[in-house]
Scaffold this motif. Structure first.
Motif, PDB file in Angstrom:
ATOM      1  N   PHE A   1       0.811  -1.219   0.000  1.00  0.00           N
ATOM      2  CA  PHE A   1       0.000   0.000   0.000  1.00  0.00           C
ATOM      3  C   PHE A   1       0.844   1.268   0.000  1.00  0.00           C
ATOM      4  N   THR A   2       2.158   1.120   0.060  1.00  0.00           N
ATOM      5  CA  THR A   2       3.045   2.283  -0.031  1.00  0.00           C
ATOM      6  C   THR A   2       3.002   2.852  -1.446  1.00  0.00           C
ATOM      7  N   ASP A   3       2.792   4.143  -1.559  1.00  0.00           N
ATOM      8  CA  ASP A   3       2.748   4.795  -2.872  1.00  0.00           C
ATOM      9  C   ASP A   3       4.168   5.165  -3.291  1.00  0.00           C
ATOM     10  N   VAL A   4       4.826   4.259  -4.013  1.00  0.00           N
ATOM     11  CA  VAL A   4       6.202   4.527  -4.433  1.00  0.00           C
ATOM     12  C   VAL A   4       6.251   5.521  -5.590  1.00  0.00           C
ATOM     13  N   GLY A   5       5.092   5.857  -6.145  1.00  0.00           N
ATOM     14  CA  GLY A   5       5.054   6.888  -7.187  1.00  0.00           C
ATOM     15  C   GLY A   5       5.546   8.230  -6.687  1.00  0.00           C
ATOM     16  N   LEU A   6       5.502   8.444  -5.380  1.00  0.00           N
ATOM     17  CA  LEU A   6       5.985   9.697  -4.810  1.00  0.00           C
ATOM     18  C   LEU A   6       7.490   9.883  -4.999  1.00  0.00           C
ATOM     19  N   LEU A   7       8.190   8.778  -5.269  1.00  0.00           N
ATOM     20  CA  LEU A   7       9.638   8.857  -5.468  1.00  0.00           C
ATOM     21  C   LEU A   7      10.003   9.340  -6.869  1.00  0.00           C
ATOM     22  N   TYR A   8       9.101   9.194  -7.824  1.00  0.00           N
ATOM     23  CA  TYR A   8       9.450   9.460  -9.216  1.00  0.00           C
ATOM     24  C   TYR A   8       9.922  10.898  -9.452  1.00  0.00           C
ATOM     25  N   PRO A   9       9.216  11.916  -8.952  1.00  0.00           N
ATOM     26  CA  PRO A   9       9.714  13.287  -9.170  1.00  0.00           C
ATOM     27  C   PRO A   9      11.095  13.515  -8.569  1.00  0.00           C
ATOM     28  N   LYS A  10      11.387  12.871  -7.447  1.00  0.00           N
ATOM     29  CA  LYS A  10      12.712  13.011  -6.836  1.00  0.00           C
ATOM     30  C   LYS A  10      13.782  12.386  -7.723  1.00  0.00           C
ATOM     31  N   LEU A  11      13.418  11.289  -8.389  1.00  0.00           N
ATOM     32  CA  LEU A  11      14.386  10.580  -9.221  1.00  0.00           C
ATOM     33  C   LEU A  11      14.657  11.324 -10.522  1.00  0.00           C
ATOM     34  N   TRP A  12      13.594  11.809 -11.183  1.00  0.00           N
ATOM     35  CA  TRP A  12      13.877  12.538 -12.431  1.00  0.00           C
ATOM     36  C   TRP A  12      14.506  13.899 -12.151  1.00  0.00           C
ATOM     37  N   ALA A  13      14.234  14.456 -10.966  1.00  0.00           N
ATOM     38  CA  ALA A  13      14.886  15.720 -10.630  1.00  0.00           C
ATOM     39  C   ALA A  13      16.387  15.538 -10.431  1.00  0.00           C
ATOM     40  N   GLU A  14      16.784  14.309 -10.125  1.00  0.00           N
ATOM     41  CA  GLU A  14      18.211  14.012  -9.944  1.00  0.00           C
ATOM     42  C   GLU A  14      18.890  13.734 -11.279  1.00  0.00           C
ATOM     43  N   GLY A  15      18.097  13.690 -12.353  1.00  0.00           N
ATOM     44  CA  GLY A  15      18.666  13.461 -13.674  1.00  0.00           C
ATOM     45  C   GLY A  15      18.537  12.038 -14.174  1.00  0.00           C
ATOM     46  N   TYR A  16      17.678  11.228 -13.542  1.00  0.00           N
ATOM     47  CA  TYR A  16      17.505   9.847 -13.957  1.00  0.00           C
ATOM     48  C   TYR A  16      16.405   9.750 -15.016  1.00  0.00           C
ATOM     49  N   ASN A  17      16.691   9.095 -16.125  1.00  0.00           N
ATOM     50  CA  ASN A  17      15.670   8.804 -17.124  1.00  0.00           C
ATOM     51  C   ASN A  17      14.861   7.596 -16.677  1.00  0.00           C
ATOM     52  N   ILE A  18      13.572   7.593 -17.008  1.00  0.00           N
ATOM     53  CA  ILE A  18      12.673   6.548 -16.519  1.00  0.00           C
ATOM     54  C   ILE A  18      11.854   5.999 -17.675  1.00  0.00           C
ATOM     55  N   LEU A  19      11.822   4.664 -17.781  1.00  0.00           N
ATOM     56  CA  LEU A  19      10.939   3.981 -18.724  1.00  0.00           C
ATOM     57  C   LEU A  19      10.014   3.058 -17.942  1.00  0.00           C
ATOM     58  N   VAL A  20       8.723   3.261 -18.119  1.00  0.00           N
ATOM     59  CA  VAL A  20       7.708   2.353 -17.575  1.00  0.00           C
ATOM     60  C   VAL A  20       7.134   1.587 -18.763  1.00  0.00           C
ATOM     61  N   TYR A  21       7.202   0.266 -18.724  1.00  0.00           N
ATOM     62  CA  TYR A  21       6.669  -0.522 -19.829  1.00  0.00           C
ATOM     63  C   TYR A  21       5.621  -1.500 -19.318  1.00  0.00           C
ATOM     64  N   SER A  22       4.725  -1.905 -20.205  1.00  0.00           N
ATOM     65  CA  SER A  22       3.597  -2.716 -19.764  1.00  0.00           C
ATOM     66  C   SER A  22       3.137  -3.647 -20.871  1.00  0.00           C
ATOM     67  N   GLY A  23       3.219  -4.941 -20.619  1.00  0.00           N
ATOM     68  CA  GLY A  23       2.572  -5.901 -21.502  1.00  0.00           C
ATOM     69  C   GLY A  23       1.069  -5.707 -21.416  1.00  0.00           C
ATOM     70  N   ASP A  24       0.389  -5.747 -22.558  1.00  0.00           N
ATOM     71  CA  ASP A  24      -1.036  -5.380 -22.551  1.00  0.00           C
ATOM     72  C   ASP A  24      -1.977  -6.574 -22.478  1.00  0.00           C
ATOM     73  N   SER A  25      -1.430  -7.783 -22.244  1.00  0.00           N
ATOM     74  CA  SER A  25      -2.266  -8.989 -22.257  1.00  0.00           C
ATOM     75  C   SER A  25      -2.313  -9.682 -20.900  1.00  0.00           C
ATOM     76  N   THR A  26      -2.197  -8.914 -19.835  1.00  0.00           N
ATOM     77  CA  THR A  26      -2.227  -9.509 -18.500  1.00  0.00           C
ATOM     78  C   THR A  26      -3.195  -8.755 -17.602  1.00  0.00           C
ATOM     79  N   THR A  27      -3.909  -9.507 -16.768  1.00  0.00           N
ATOM     80  CA  THR A  27      -4.750  -8.885 -15.747  1.00  0.00           C
ATOM     81  C   THR A  27      -3.934  -8.559 -14.502  1.00  0.00           C
ATOM     82  N   ASN A  28      -2.731  -9.069 -14.409  1.00  0.00           N
ATOM     83  CA  ASN A  28      -1.871  -8.833 -13.245  1.00  0.00           C
ATOM     84  C   ASN A  28      -1.078  -7.544 -13.466  1.00  0.00           C
ATOM     85  N   VAL A  29      -1.459  -6.491 -12.812  1.00  0.00           N
ATOM     86  CA  VAL A  29      -0.925  -5.142 -13.019  1.00  0.00           C
ATOM     87  C   VAL A  29      -1.191  -4.753 -14.480  1.00  0.00           C
ATOM     88  N   ASN A  30      -2.444  -4.516 -14.776  1.00  0.00           N
ATOM     89  CA  ASN A  30      -2.855  -4.330 -16.171  1.00  0.00           C
ATOM     90  C   ASN A  30      -2.392  -2.994 -16.733  1.00  0.00           C
TER      91      ASN A  30
END
Length: 463
Positions: free
Chosen positions: A330-359
């Motif tokens: 239940f921890t919202d780790v999305g709160l870390l993303y702005p801190k990470l890109w502000a540090e100069g880290y590039n981020i790729l989020v990818y998602s297979g579209d054929s799964t109900t598990n984390v759709n």
């Protein structure tokens, strides 16, 4: 003279007690694969944390230019699932013959033409302790312990065991519950680099695949995903939406919750890892994918000996019970993303579209909720398939600007299940190579007349 030898042995033993394991074993012959391994390939243990955890790794040097190619650490999810499964079923140098569900009987490997170590030096870390070949099973485990131990592992790995790679660009990558592991470890690297206590890791970016980021995005859009894949009727969806007042995740309405549960239970024994594949065992979720070959292989005493696996480690399992704190999901780790890109880290989020598990619907909506300006509009990305030489749509892609001139990118992988590189290895290699090596060409040329309006809209948007 004997006294001096005795003193030296005592000093050596003391050093082992203080520093723990830091083993580095070169493997030149991979059991059940013909030939000499043509790249640097290692296994070992590094002791971290208190109480001590002996974390196991495989390390496959790049088949291109290991001296300068990026270093990537790969983390499977769970929590409690072994990155050795990612190594053997997803993007490691070798694979077992079999179908996409991992079913097969042939125990002889073939070389994976889409191995990620074609273009990167890849570390596969069994984490946390008690997972895969890492030991012992801790009395408790959680996100915080996992992130700190993984960071300590990296510091020792890069600056003591393999110092020749300390200056290479570095990426953290993972999938599923790795949606927690990856940004949390990346943030530990950020803090460590800032503090200057340890040598600085050349952190460049991170990749998260079908990742658990927030509990809300994990569950809120399940019915919308099922509707989009014709697994429930629009009448069921509309009725539930009215009953739940548009809130499927944390409604306190009993009738709403009962209706959502009824709908979810009514979709049948679908393979949640890839809805278009049959279940390997006629069951749902993780049981739909087989790992029988890996179980036999990695629990063979001869194989374990040749791979330098400690006799103190346990029988290998795909996923293990490591007493993990269930509330961490239940921890919202999305709160870390702005801190990470502000540090100069590039981020790729990818998602297979054929799964109900984390759709993919929930993941896409979460990415857009970060409210970053779109600099490349949502559209197909393509690649040239090796087998037929034709241009194929790999999925769909969008690029966002962040506050520090780095980028946040999101892509889907068409027809891929939860473990995206397992189900679509060629397309997965393409997006991996393009991201870590800063290649362009994600965007499909929109040249047909009926698509000119879309291109015009994109030009106006950029201006």
């Amino acid at each position: 003279r004997l006294f001096l030898v005795f003193v030296a042995l005592i000093c050596l033993l003391s050093e082992l007690v203080v520093h723990g394991l830091q083993t580095k074993n070169r493997i030149t012959k991979m059991p059940n694969w013909n030939g000499t391994v043509p790249f640097g390939f290692y296994s070992g243990y590094i002791t971290v944390g208190s109480p001590a955890a002996n974390l196991f790794y495989f390390f496959a040097e790049s088949q291109s230019n290991p001296a300068t190619d990026p270093v990537v650490i790969w983390l499977n999810g769970g929590p409690g699932c072994s990155s050795t499964a990612g190594f053997i079923y997803e993007h490691g140098p070798w694979k077992f013959p079999g179908n996409l569900n991992g079913e097969g009987t042939d125990m002889n490997f073939y070389s994976n033409p889409f191995s990620w170590n074609k273009v990167a030096n890849v570390i596969y870390l069994d984490s946390p302790s008690g997972v895969g070949f890492s030991y012992p099973i801790p009395s408790k485990s959680n996100d915080d312990i996992t992130a700190h131990n993984s960071y300590e592992f990296l510091v020792k790995f890069l600056f003591q065991v393999f110092p020749q790679f300390k200056d290479n660009p570095f990426y953290v990558a993972g999938e599923s519950y790795g949606g927690h592991y990856v940004p949390q470890l990346s943030y530990q690297i950020l803090l460590g680099n800032r503090a200057g206590v340890n040598p600085k890791i050349n952190m460049t970016g991170m990749l998260v695949g079908n990742g658990v980021t927030t509990a809300y995005s994990l569950w809120e859009y399940s019915l919308e995903y099922l509707l989009g894949h014709a697994m429930i009727s629009y009448i069921e969806y509309d009725n539930a939406k009215v009953l739940c007042k548009g809130n499927f995740y944390n409604s306190t309405d009993k009738k709403c919750n009962e209706e959502v549960e009824r709908i979810l239970n009514g979709i049948g024994d679908v393979n949640g890892l890839d809805i278009y594949l049959p279940c390997a065992h006629g069951k749902r979720a993780m049981q739909c994918t087989s790992a029988n070959q890996a179980y036999q292989y990695f629990n063979d005493p001869s194989v374990r000996n040749q791979l330098f696996i400690s006799p103190e480690s346990y029988a290998w399992q795909w996923c293990s019970d490591v007493n993990y704190n269930e509330n961490d999901i239940f921890t919202d780790v999305g709160l870390l993303y702005p801190k990470l890109w502000a540090e100069g880290y590039n981020i790729l989020v990818y998602s297979g579209d054929s799964t109900t598990n984390v759709n993919s619907v929930g993941t896409q909506k979460w990415v857009y909720s970060l409210n970053r300006p779109v600099i490349d509009a949502y559209r197909p990305w393509t690649y040239t398939a090796v087998n037929n030489g034709g241009t194929q749509v790999g999925g769909y892609y969008v690029k966002f600007e962040t506050s520090s001139h780095t980028t946040l990118e999101f892509c889907t992988v068409l027809g891929a299940g939860h473990m995206t590189p397992q189900f679509r290895p060629e397309a997965s290699f393409e997006f991996f190579d393009r991201f870590i090596n800063h290649k362009r060409g994600w965007i499909m040329s929109l040249i047909s007349q009926d698509r000119q309006i879309l291109r015009f809209h994109h030009i106006i948007q950029k201006k």
